[in-house]
Every structure is written in C-alpha cells, then in structure tokens.
Enzyme design. Structure first.
Site, mmCIF file in Angstrom:
data_model
loop_
_atom_site.group_PDB
_atom_site.id
_atom_site.type_symbol
_atom_site.label_atom_id
_atom_site.label_comp_id
_atom_site.label_asym_id
_atom_site.label_seq_id
_atom_site.Cartn_x
_atom_site.Cartn_y
_atom_site.Cartn_z
ATOM 1 N N SER A 137 -15.929 46.320 80.503
ATOM 2 C CA SER A 137 -15.505 45.523 79.207
ATOM 3 C C SER A 137 -14.014 45.363 79.156
ATOM 4 O O SER A 137 -13.364 46.333 79.399
ATOM 5 C CB SER A 137 -16.363 46.035 77.964
ATOM 6 O OG SER A 137 -16.109 45.632 76.763
ATOM 7 N N TYR A 150 -17.677 53.594 73.181
ATOM 8 C CA TYR A 150 -17.606 52.525 74.119
ATOM 9 C C TYR A 150 -16.384 52.194 74.697
ATOM 10 O O TYR A 150 -16.202 52.107 75.906
ATOM 11 C CB TYR A 150 -18.287 51.329 73.329
ATOM 12 C CG TYR A 150 -18.656 50.042 73.957
ATOM 13 C CD1 TYR A 150 -19.695 50.028 75.046
ATOM 14 C CD2 TYR A 150 -17.667 49.074 74.105
ATOM 15 C CE1 TYR A 150 -20.226 49.028 75.783
ATOM 16 C CE2 TYR A 150 -18.057 47.854 74.858
ATOM 17 C CZ TYR A 150 -19.312 47.840 75.766
ATOM 18 O OH TYR A 150 -19.420 46.652 76.433
#
Length: 248
Positions: A137, A150
């Site tokens: 990501s 995350y």
C-alpha cells in the site's frame, strides 16, 4: 495466455482486489489455489473459474499457509506464483488501539507473508522461474491518521519483499505493488479513521492527479504484467499505482 499452466496461490481472494486479481490470473490461463476466510464467497469464486480450488482459512495460522502450498502441489504438481493480497486495517491511534487489534493487523498484513513464503519458497525454487508479488500500500510511505498498525505492517511488507529479492535471485523474482485509494470495501472502512469519514473517500478521489479512484481492474492489469515474463528483468521493486495521490 501469458500464464498458461502456471500455478498460483492467491490470498485475500474472496473480495476486492484479491478477487479481481484471481479472475485476471485465471483469464490468462493460470491454475489457482484460492485463499480466504469467507467460505461462501470462496466457493462461488471457485465455481466461476476454470482450474481453481478454494481452501478456506486464516492466513495468520502458519499451518494454514503450509496447507495452501500442499494443496497447490497435490492438486497441480507444482507452484509458480504467489499473489499475496490478504489485509486488514486495525484502526485507531496508538493510545486507543487495542493490543489484540495491533497483533491481528501485523499478523495478517506482515507475518502471514513470512509464513506462506517460508513454505512456498522451497517449491518455487524447483521451477525455472518463480514469482512472488506482495500487495502492499502507499501507506508504506505515506502516513494516514489512525492507521498505525496498517502503515507499520505495509512498510514491513515492502522491506520483507526487498530482502527476499536479494536472497532468492536469480530464479525467483519478488516485487510489491503499492495501491492508493482503490474502490473496495476496505477503502470505505478506512474512511472511518478520518475526521470527516462521510467525505474522506470523495476527498481522496479529488486529490488524485487523475481525479478518480482506482478500480480492482486497474490493479489486476499491473499484477498480470509483474507476474508474467513481460517483466522478467524486474525484481526487488515497489510499483506505486495510486492515480498520483502520493505526489499531492
């Protein structure tokens, strides 16, 4: 068919980007082992694709990852590609974030990569060319509010990719993609971490240089390139696919 007779394990295959990637791999002739926790969605996907078998389970379990590898070998006799897409968010700032939520995000987004690669690499090494592609990501490089687990796990995923590329060259290529805002359920869940969740996704769309959200199909096109022989001189590389939002 650029992936005819290649055997690929796809994690996170029951929704979002992982599902679109599985469909794209199948369309190029790959034979698939599908991984996910949603049994109903996994079985439906298995039924819709040629040469696909669904193995339900949780990627945070090391032995489940071994089962995925064993299934590939037992079903198809080989393993060529790993497409690693399973991911969770774990929202909340560091003080508020429950420790269990932290561990679940790290285990799902990072430790599971280690588990599957640990069991898959000896099999991949038996092929003339093996391929590992991690779906990371832009959170590996760009911080977002209330996403500590995350961001940390995705940064770790990129670092793990680079390290494995060194250890397992030249016959195994290891790369990562770093998507930005892609229109999936995970993006809409992520919006809850922002001050104004009701407008966060629209803001992300406007902030991209291309003025639109990504689609799972956008990501799939990149994946198909990176796991095929068309990218045979690319390894240890992170490819950002985000509509240019990282530059804003």
């Amino acid at each position: 068919m650029k992936l005819k007779d290649k055997v690929c394990i796809v994690t996170g295959a029951t929704s979002g980007m992982g599902k679109a990637i599985a469909e794209g791999l199948s369309s190029e002739g790959a034979r698939l082992v599908l991984s996910g926790r949603n049994r109903e969605s996994g079985k439906a996907l298995e039924k819709s694709l040629e040469n696909a078998v669904f193995v339900p389970g949780d990627v945070t379990d090391p032995l489940y990852n071994k089962k995925l590898v064993d299934t590939a070998v037992d079903t198809y006799g080989q393993l060529d590609i790993l497409s690693l897409n399973a991911g969770v968010l774990g929202l909340g700032n560091v003080v508020e974030l429950p420790i269990d939520t932290w561990h679940n995000a790290i285990n799902t987004n990072l430790s599971s990569l280690f588990y599957l690669c640990k069991y898959a690499l000896p099999i991949l090494q038996q092929q003339p060319q093996g391929n590992i592609l991690i779906n990371a990501s832009i959170a590996a490089f760009k911080s977002f509010p209330n996403h500590p687990a995350y961001c940390a796990s995705k940064a770790g995923a990129v670092a793990l990719m680079k390290q494995m590329a060194v250890d397992y060259a030249p016959n195994i290529r290891v790369n990562a993609i770093c998507p930005g805002p892609v229109d999936t359920p995970l993006l809409w869940e992520s919006a809850k971490a922002f001050e104004h969740p009701e407008t966060a996704v629209e803001h992300a769309k406007r902030t991209t240089l291309l003025k639109r959200l990504g689609t799972p199909e956008d990501i799939t096109k990149l994946v198909l390139f990176l796991v095929s022989d068309e990218s045979s001189w690319i390894t240890g590389t992170t490819v950002t696919i985000d509509g240019g939002i990282i530059n804003t």
